[in-house]
Scaffold this motif. Structure first.
Motif, PDB file in Angstrom:
ATOM      1  N   UNK A 147      38.951  39.266  44.725  1.00 10.35           N
ATOM      2  CA  UNK A 147      39.200  39.334  46.153  1.00 10.35           C
ATOM      3  C   UNK A 147      40.671  39.172  46.124  1.00 10.35           C
ATOM      4  N   UNK A 148      41.616  40.002  46.740  1.00 13.47           N
ATOM      5  CA  UNK A 148      43.080  39.807  46.825  1.00 13.47           C
ATOM      6  C   UNK A 148      43.528  38.810  48.017  1.00 13.47           C
ATOM      7  N   UNK A 149      44.430  38.058  47.939  1.00 14.96           N
ATOM      8  CA  UNK A 149      44.836  37.143  48.906  1.00 14.96           C
ATOM      9  C   UNK A 149      46.077  37.931  49.906  1.00 14.96           C
ATOM     10  N   UNK A 170      35.180  45.056  51.117  1.00 16.36           N
ATOM     11  CA  UNK A 170      35.753  44.138  50.577  1.00 16.36           C
ATOM     12  C   UNK A 170      36.868  44.580  49.741  1.00 16.36           C
ATOM     13  N   UNK A 171      38.081  43.684  49.356  1.00 12.23           N
ATOM     14  CA  UNK A 171      39.158  44.263  48.899  1.00 12.23           C
ATOM     15  C   UNK A 171      39.066  43.676  47.266  1.00 12.23           C
ATOM     16  N   UNK A 172      39.392  44.693  46.290  1.00 20.72           N
ATOM     17  CA  UNK A 172      39.442  44.372  44.828  1.00 20.72           C
ATOM     18  C   UNK A 172      40.492  44.449  44.188  1.00 20.72           C
ATOM     19  N   UNK A 173      41.256  43.574  43.523  1.00 18.09           N
ATOM     20  CA  UNK A 173      42.552  43.791  43.088  1.00 18.09           C
ATOM     21  C   UNK A 173      42.155  44.247  41.587  1.00 18.09           C
ATOM     22  N   UNK A 174      42.549  45.960  41.502  1.00 17.47           N
ATOM     23  CA  UNK A 174      42.169  46.512  40.337  1.00 17.47           C
ATOM     24  C   UNK A 174      43.026  46.125  39.147  1.00 17.47           C
ATOM     25  N   UNK A 175      42.508  45.701  37.958  1.00 21.64           N
ATOM     26  CA  UNK A 175      43.394  45.371  36.778  1.00 21.64           C
ATOM     27  C   UNK A 175      42.916  46.400  35.604  1.00 21.64           C
ATOM     28  N   UNK A 176      42.215  47.161  35.853  1.00 17.53           N
ATOM     29  CA  UNK A 176      42.014  48.146  34.663  1.00 17.53           C
ATOM     30  C   UNK A 176      40.393  48.314  34.316  1.00 17.53           C
ATOM     31  N   UNK A 177      40.032  49.389  33.604  1.00 16.89           N
ATOM     32  CA  UNK A 177      38.731  49.104  33.029  1.00 16.89           C
ATOM     33  C   UNK A 177      37.804  50.014  34.431  1.00 16.89           C
ATOM     34  N   UNK A 178      36.566  49.129  34.577  1.00 11.94           N
ATOM     35  CA  UNK A 178      35.745  49.831  35.366  1.00 11.94           C
ATOM     36  C   UNK A 178      36.042  49.041  36.844  1.00 11.94           C
ATOM     37  N   UNK A 235      46.663  47.697  39.169  1.00  8.32           N
ATOM     38  CA  UNK A 235      47.384  46.692  40.055  1.00  8.32           C
ATOM     39  C   UNK A 235      47.492  46.916  41.603  1.00  8.32           C
ATOM     40  N   UNK A 236      46.502  47.842  41.911  1.00  7.80           N
ATOM     41  CA  UNK A 236      46.447  48.026  43.363  1.00  7.80           C
ATOM     42  C   UNK A 236      45.444  47.349  44.032  1.00  7.80           C
ATOM     43  N   UNK A 237      45.416  47.091  45.271  1.00  7.18           N
ATOM     44  CA  UNK A 237      44.529  46.406  45.944  1.00  7.18           C
ATOM     45  C   UNK A 237      43.528  47.529  46.455  1.00  7.18           C
ATOM     46  N   UNK A 289      44.621  50.363  49.395  1.00  6.33           N
ATOM     47  CA  UNK A 289      45.367  49.806  50.396  1.00  6.33           C
ATOM     48  C   UNK A 289      46.813  50.303  50.812  1.00  6.33           C
ATOM     49  N   UNK A 290      47.451  50.425  49.636  1.00  6.12           N
ATOM     50  CA  UNK A 290      49.050  50.900  49.480  1.00  6.12           C
ATOM     51  C   UNK A 290      49.109  52.437  49.893  1.00  6.12           C
TER      52      UNK A 290
END
Length: 415
Positions: free
Chosen positions: A1-3, A100-108, A134-136, A396-397
């Motif tokens: 979850x992104x802050x 909900x928001x996921x901060x995506x860091x690659x992979x699945x 790197x995106x929310x 989000x962006x």
């Protein structure tokens, strides 16, 4: 979850997706097909009134309509319509959305865990994910679709209206705002009173990635194929039973496999069997037929009828019927005469450092109906991906950039 603190458009999106609005094809003889769509429609009308709309209202058919007065000096400019749809599809579970928001860091990209199994999609299935590290990203919890199609578009249009309300210096012509019900089952903008809407041009906000611009769509029809069998005790069936299940299987085998949607892309059309119900006595199959080219579209319709004719000629009597219902046409027939509507969007994207991506829609939007009814109406991206599935997500962006695009587009229409 992104802050990361939520921007206005994201807050709105979270609020809207938690209102159930799934349409229902089984009730397609009424508009709206589900009463729950009024819940979001009334909420949006209330918010529009609070944001300075001069006449926000909800029609008896659940259309939200409002107008925003032009900024000073733009009163004589043609009114611009911005449209999105409030319903969500039946193609995946759609009630009780939990975003909900996921901060995506690659992979699945994991939306959630359902019955002990991860609901996830990876770059092997969606190569666009490689560019989103790197995106929310907003997902559902994996048990339902998200509703980005098209509540992302709704939130983005509403966020523009909020900006204009907060900053009257933003240049814009008179804006017509419309949120439609039942787009997912083919009604969409069909009951919008276009003269009362009063707009010269329009855009639907109902596409994919930010930067997308679509002014070509499929020609579309629905085919209902019915098979009449003859049931008798299987012990006495020889040379007598006609199994409607087998009739469907034979019919399906006569349609070329390369025309199935899983083997098509770009400008390829398709014939898609969406559902079938069958007993020995009766079977009914529902197909959709799609093609950008009107001639190839008609050929696909004719192919289905020829398959039925072939079977009927081989049977003891006619047992296969094909009923065709036209749905919408390729809006390129109309929008091609308004190249400025394409150019002004491309210019707006480029002014904001966004690369325009002009694509044919492999589907349809309310813009198809509107264009043929006198309101030329291309389609813009929303920042949404994987619609009609539990893997649906919105970046989000990109949502925030779409609001910037709408503001820039309004400014250019005010000049």
């Amino acid at each position: 979850m992104s802050d990361t603190p939520m921007s206005d458009v994201v807050q709105r999106f979270f609020r809207y997706v938690q209102v159930d609005t799934q349409s229902a094809d089984e009730h397609c003889d009424q508009v709206p097909s589900t009463a729950c769509q009024f819940d979001l429609a009334n909420l949006l009308a209330d918010e529009l009134r609070a944001l300075g709309a001069e006449d926000a209202y909800v029609t008896e058919s659940c259309y939200v309509v409002a107008h925003i007065p032009a900024s000073k000096g733009a009163e004589d400019k043609p009114a611009l319509g911005l449209l999105a749809h409030i319903d969500t599809t039946e193609a995946a579970p759609g009630f009780g959305v939990k975003p909900h928001i996921v901060h995506y860091e690659g992979g699945n990209l994991v939306a959630g865990v359902v019955d002990g199994n991860e609901v996830a999609i990876g770059p092997d299935m969606l190569s666009d994910l490689d560019g989103l590290v790197g995106e929310d990203i907003i997902c559902s919890d994996g048990s339902t679709l998200l509703g980005g199609d098209d509540k992302a578009g709704v939130a983005e249009i509403m966020a523009l209206v909020a900006r204009i309300h907060e900053d009257p210096s933003i240049k814009h012509p008179r804006l017509g705002i419309c949120f439609c019900p039942d787009e997912e089952i083919g009604h969409g903008a069909s009951l919008l009173d276009i003269p009362a809407f009063g707009c010269t041009y329009g855009y639907t906000v109902d596409g994919g990635a930010v930067g997308e611009l679509e002014w070509e769509c499929f020609n579309a029809a629905e085919a209902t194929v019915r098979f009449e069998g003859y049931s008798i005790h299987p012990g006495s069936a020889k040379n007598r039973m006609v199994n409607a299940n087998d009739l469907f299987v034979q019919f399906q085998s006569l349609l070329p496999a390369h025309m199935r949607p899983e083997h098509t892309d770009g400008y390829d059309g398709f014939i898609h069997c969406e559902s079938v119900s069958a007993t020995v006595t009766h079977a009914t199959a529902r197909y959709i037929i799609r093609d950008h080219d009107a001639e190839l579209f008609q050929q696909k319709i004719d192919l289905m009828q020829r398959a039925a004719d072939f079977m009927n000629n081989e049977l003891d009597r006619p047992r296969v019927t094909v009923e065709i219902k036209q749905q919408y046409r390729n809006m390129a027939e109309i929008v091609k005469d308004y190249p400025q509507l394409v150019q002004i969007v491309c210019d707006s994207y480029e002014a904001l450092g966004i690369k325009p991506l002009v694509l044919p829609i492999r589907g349809g939007t309310d813009g198809a109906q509107l264009s043929f009814r006198g309101l030329p109406c291309p389609n813009l991206g929303t920042g949404g991906y994987c619609g009609h599935s539990v893997n649906e997500f919105v970046v989000v962006s990109q949502m925030e950039r779409v609001v910037d695009v709408l503001q820039e587009l309004a400014r250019r229409f005010a000049e």
